[in-house]
Design an enzyme around this catalytic site. Structure first.
Site, PDB file in Angstrom:
ATOM      1  N   GLY A 191       0.840  -1.194   0.000  1.00  0.00           N
ATOM      2  CA  GLY A 191       0.000   0.000   0.000  1.00  0.00           C
ATOM      3  C   GLY A 191       0.870   1.238   0.000  1.00  0.00           C
ATOM      4  CD  GLU A 236      -1.903   2.157  -3.611  1.00  0.00           C
ATOM      5  OE1 GLU A 236      -3.156   2.124  -3.563  1.00  0.00           O
ATOM      6  OE2 GLU A 236      -1.189   2.279  -2.607  1.00  0.00           O
ATOM      7  CB  ILE A 237      -5.011  -1.944  -4.480  1.00  0.00           C
ATOM      8  CG1 ILE A 237      -5.963  -2.983  -5.077  1.00  0.00           C
ATOM      9  CG2 ILE A 237      -5.782  -0.816  -3.804  1.00  0.00           C
ATOM     10  CD1 ILE A 237      -6.726  -3.763  -4.040  1.00  0.00           C
ATOM     11  CG  ASN A 263      -5.606  -7.578  -3.558  1.00  0.00           C
ATOM     12  OD1 ASN A 263      -5.131  -7.311  -2.453  1.00  0.00           O
ATOM     13  ND2 ASN A 263      -6.874  -7.946  -3.709  1.00  0.00           N
ATOM     14  CB  ALA A 264      -0.190  -6.842  -0.947  1.00  0.00           C
ATOM     15  CG  ASP A 296      -9.210   1.448   4.212  1.00  0.00           C
ATOM     16  OD1 ASP A 296      -9.821   1.790   5.241  1.00  0.00           O
ATOM     17  OD2 ASP A 296      -9.678   1.564   3.068  1.00  0.00           O
ATOM     18  CB  THR A 328       5.151   8.459   4.735  1.00  0.00           C
ATOM     19  OG1 THR A 328       4.249   8.481   5.856  1.00  0.00           O
ATOM     20  CG2 THR A 328       6.182   7.359   4.958  1.00  0.00           C
ATOM     21  CD  GLU A 378      -2.517   9.424   5.306  1.00  0.00           C
ATOM     22  OE1 GLU A 378      -3.526   9.748   5.957  1.00  0.00           O
ATOM     23  OE2 GLU A 378      -2.406   9.598   4.083  1.00  0.00           O
TER      24      GLU A 378
END
Length: 349
Positions: free
Chosen positions: A116, A139-140, A191-192, A214, A288, A290
Site C-alpha cells: 500500500g 498499490e491497488i 493486490n498484496a 485502511d 511519509t 500520510e
C-alpha cells in the site's frame, strides 16, 4: 498485466557491439544511444500529484483482475529495475538475510516491500537511504501506481543528468550512487492480500512495511484489514529469518488490532523500544506523505515492529500484549510528539 509504461520506459542494458563492427563504429553507436537517452531524460519530468487523485478506498476482496506470475522466477523484474540493481551486477548482497536457494537464483532480489505504497514517499526514501537494496511498492489503485512509476522514472532521469554535471543540485546519497540512483525502486499495481507468494520466494524479503493502512472501521469490513491471522502467516512465508514487519497508523483501534494479531502469532516477536531507537528505518516512517499530514493535524501516531522468529515451532511463554502507550513512545523516539489540545482537523479542534 504490467502497463505499457513498463515496456516503453524500461532501462536500457549495456550491449556489446554487433559482430563485424569496428571500435570506432561501436563508439559512435554508443554515443547515439546516450544522446537518445538524454533526449528521453529531458522529456521525463516529475508528475504533479493533483492530476492523479483518486478514491482513497478500494474493495480488496473484489480486486482480482490483476496479472500475476505463476512463480517468482517468472516476474519480469528487468523491466522494472535498472541494471545496477541486478544481483549479478554488484547489487544487493543480502548480508542481513539468509534467502532460500530459489530466492538466490532470482536475477533481482527484492529486499524491501511497501504494501500500500500510496504516492511513493516511503518507497523513494528507502531507495535513497538503502541504495544497495531493491525496494518495491505494491498499490491497488492504478492511477496512484502510474504516478509513482512516473515519479521514479523522473528521479532516475534527474540522477543521470546530475551525474553529468560537476555541481548538480541533488541529494548527497544520489550523488554517491551517480547515474544508478533510484534504479532500485519501482511500484506495481496489484493486490498484496492475494498474490504475495506469486511474486516473492520463500524467505526472500528482509522488510515489510504497512504504513497507515485502511482502518475499515465497520465490523463487517474488518476482514478487509491487511493484518489478519491468515495474512500474517503468508507474510512470514515471504520474510527471511529475522525479517521485520513495520506497522504505523494514527488509528488507535487499528493499532490494537494489528498488534494483537502479530503478538499472538508464534511466527513473530515484538521488537523492543531500544531496538526501534537503533533502527535507521523507523524515522523514515513518520516522514511519509500520510505521516506529515498526521503531524499537520496534530494527530496521534503509533509505531511497532515485529521480527520473524528463528524457529516458530519452539515453545514460548505467551508474550505480553502491550498497549498503545508503547507504540506512541516509539513514535516519540522517532521524532514526533503530538501537542496538547487534541487533533486538529481543518480550522477546528
Amino acid at each position: 498485466g504490467w502497463t505499457r509504461l513498463h515496456l516503453a520506459t524500461r532501462p536500457s542494458c549495456p550491449r556489446s557491439p554487433p559482430e563485424g563492427m569496428d571500435d570506432e563504429a561501436a563508439e559512435h553507436d554508443v554515443s547515439k544511444r546516450r544522446a537518445s537517452e538524454r533526449s528521453t531524460d529531458e522529456e521525463l519530468i516529475k508528475p504533479q500529484k493533483k492530476f492523479y487523485r483518486t478514491r482513497a478506498h478500494t474493495n480488496v476482496l473484489n480486486a482480482n483482475d490483476f496479472w500475476f506470475p505463476v512463480a517468482p522466477s517468472t516476474v519480469p523484474w528487468h523491466q522494472y529495475f535498472g541494471p545496477s540493481a541486478a544481483t549479478d551486477a554488484g547489487g544487493p548482497s543480502g548480508a542481513s538475510r539468509s534467502p532460500t536457494s530459489m530466492a538466490t537464483a532470482l536475477p533481482y532480489n527484492v529486499d524491501f516491500v511497501d504494501v500500500g505504497c500510496g504516492y511513493g514517499s516511503l518507497l523513494i526514501a528507502l531507495a535513497r537511504a538503502f541504495p544497495s537494496n531493491v525496494c518495491l511498492g505494491i498499490e491497488i489503485r492504478p492511477k496512484v501506481v502510474e504516478y509513482v512509476q512516473k515519479r521514479v522514472l523522473a528521479l532516475r532521469a534527474e540522477a543521470r543528468r546530475g551525474s553529468d554535471r560537476a555541481h548538480a543540485d541533488v541529494d548527497d546519497a544520489v550523488v554517491a550512487c551517480g547515474a544508478a540512483a533510484y534504479e532500485n525502486a519501482w511500484a506495481i499495481h496489484n493486490n498484496a492480500m492475494r498474490f504475495m507468494p506469486n511474486f516473492f520466494a520463500k524467505g526472500q524479503l528482509s522488510k515489510l512495511f504497512f504504513c497507515f493502512p485502511d482502518p475499515h472501521f465497520k465490523r463487517k469490513n474488518h476482514r478487509k484489514r491487511i493484518i489478519s491471522a491468515p495474512l500474517v502467516a503468508e507474510f512470514a512465508y515471504c520474510l527471511c529469518k529475522h525479517g521485520v514487519i513495520y506497522i504505523i497508523t494514527d488509528v488507535s483501534e487499528l493499532m490494537e488490532w494489528m498488534v494483537r494479531y502479530l503478538t499472538e502469532s508464534t511466527l513473530f516477536e515484538r521488537l523492543s523500544r531500544s531496538a526501534l531507537k537503533a533502527d535507521p528505518v523507523v524515522p523514515l516512517l513518520i516522514a511519509t506523505d500520510e505521516g506529515l499530514k498526521v503531524q499537520r493535524f496534530n494527530g496521534n501516531m503509533f509505531i511497532a515492529a515485529f521480527i520473524k522468529r528463528d524457529d516458530p515451532s519452539l515453545p514460548r511463554e505467551p508474550p505480553p500484549l502491550l498497549g498503545n502507550d508503547e507504540a506512541a513512545a516509539a513514535a516519540e523516539d522517532a521524532g514526533y510528539t503530538p501537542k496538547a489540545g487534541g487533533e486538529l482537523r481543518g480550522n477546528t479542534w
